[in-house]
Design a protein around this motif. Sequence first.
Motif, PDB file in Angstrom:
ATOM      1  N   ALA A  84      20.435  49.909 -29.797  1.00 46.96           N
ATOM      2  CA  ALA A  84      20.962  49.516 -31.104  1.00 46.96           C
ATOM      3  C   ALA A  84      21.337  48.041 -31.119  1.00 46.96           C
ATOM      4  O   ALA A  84      21.105  47.339 -32.110  1.00 46.96           O
ATOM      5  N   SER A  88      19.707  45.240 -33.508  1.00 52.25           N
ATOM      6  CA  SER A  88      20.666  44.546 -34.370  1.00 52.25           C
ATOM      7  C   SER A  88      20.401  43.051 -34.406  1.00 52.25           C
ATOM      8  O   SER A  88      20.815  42.367 -35.347  1.00 52.25           O
ATOM      9  N   ALA A  91      18.454  42.498 -37.363  1.00 50.97           N
ATOM     10  CA  ALA A  91      19.336  42.658 -38.517  1.00 50.97           C
ATOM     11  C   ALA A  91      20.162  41.394 -38.741  1.00 50.97           C
ATOM     12  O   ALA A  91      20.358  40.958 -39.884  1.00 50.97           O
ATOM     13  N   LYS A  92      20.642  40.796 -37.654  1.00 55.06           N
ATOM     14  CA  LYS A  92      21.446  39.576 -37.772  1.00 55.06           C
ATOM     15  C   LYS A  92      20.635  38.435 -38.389  1.00 55.06           C
ATOM     16  O   LYS A  92      21.138  37.683 -39.233  1.00 55.06           O
ATOM     17  N   VAL A 147      14.441  48.487 -39.302  1.00 54.66           N
ATOM     18  CA  VAL A 147      15.360  47.382 -39.594  1.00 54.66           C
ATOM     19  C   VAL A 147      14.757  46.418 -40.606  1.00 54.66           C
ATOM     20  O   VAL A 147      15.431  45.956 -41.528  1.00 54.66           O
ATOM     21  N   ASP A 227      24.392  44.644 -44.616  1.00 54.43           N
ATOM     22  CA  ASP A 227      25.101  44.577 -43.339  1.00 54.43           C
ATOM     23  C   ASP A 227      25.193  45.979 -42.730  1.00 54.43           C
ATOM     24  O   ASP A 227      24.851  46.192 -41.558  1.00 54.43           O
ATOM     25  N   GLU A 228      25.639  46.921 -43.531  1.00 59.20           N
ATOM     26  CA  GLU A 228      25.779  48.299 -43.057  1.00 59.20           C
ATOM     27  C   GLU A 228      24.419  48.977 -42.906  1.00 59.20           C
ATOM     28  O   GLU A 228      24.153  49.658 -41.904  1.00 59.20           O
ATOM     29  N   THR A 231      22.391  47.796 -39.839  1.00 58.02           N
ATOM     30  CA  THR A 231      23.037  48.277 -38.611  1.00 58.02           C
ATOM     31  C   THR A 231      22.686  49.733 -38.364  1.00 58.02           C
ATOM     32  O   THR A 231      22.398  50.141 -37.223  1.00 58.02           O
ATOM     33  N   GLN A 232      22.683  50.535 -39.430  1.00 61.68           N
ATOM     34  CA  GLN A 232      22.290  51.935 -39.301  1.00 61.68           C
ATOM     35  C   GLN A 232      20.833  52.060 -38.871  1.00 61.68           C
ATOM     36  O   GLN A 232      20.491  52.885 -38.014  1.00 61.68           O
ATOM     37  N   ALA A 234      19.135  49.886 -37.164  1.00 70.62           N
ATOM     38  CA  ALA A 234      19.029  49.449 -35.766  1.00 70.62           C
ATOM     39  C   ALA A 234      19.369  50.591 -34.813  1.00 70.62           C
ATOM     40  O   ALA A 234      18.750  50.738 -33.757  1.00 70.62           O
TER      41      ALA A 234
END
Length: 258
Positions: A84, A88, A91-92, A147, A227-228, A231-232, A234
Amino acid sequence: MPSTDNGNVTFSKSSNGIATISFSHPAQNSLPTVLLNDLAGYITQMGNDPEVKVIILKSGGDRTFCAGASFDELVEIKDKETGALFFSGFAKVINACRKSSKIIVARVQGKAVGGGVGLAAAADYCLASSFASIKLSELAIGIGPFVISPAVTRKVGLSAFSQLTIRASDFQTAQWAHEHGLYNDVYEDTASLDSAVVELTEKLASYNPDALAGLKQILWEGTEDWDELLTQRAAISGELVLSEFTQQALQRFLSGNR
């Protein structure tokens, strides 16, 4: 900064407010965690810099824009938390692009695979060469483009995203990417591409920065939950990468490329 063997991310600023963020990695500009973190950090830093008016996102070399996730790092993942954390990183970067108040122009000079397609989709405007074919290969190794899917679908639509995902072994041409909205313009060669990038970013840098910031907000309306959400996503990828199917697929890929 990481060593040359592990790739690097650099940035520069011109006197007229154009920031250039460039990444490179010897494995076809693939992105391990350290480079993903650096990319996200520099995008955020340049976005917060009052001297910067527009950002260019590019990669080194002339064959591949970005091959996506680092397979060397993926095969070393042994638990869900590490998986994860790795995904992430993408995602970042996507969220850094989304939250930046500056218009981001991507220069895609060559092939984009997996997360590389996500990077192109995260830019506000994307210029590419005719060699910049794209592929979402994640299903072929037992995971999915979870992602990056919100960013890619936002640009190309659900139908085209489905085609990219399901035809995981097939490259789609740069013209296909242009017709479906991922690329805004496609140029015959790298020289023409670079001229177009300079011309566009110089024009953007001459515009009212407050107007550009307002436009940026409009372009990303409706993504406030990313953001949420990312993350999910990922976490889903981080669990799938542990499967026997994926680990064997990664080993086959690495064996065939060494």
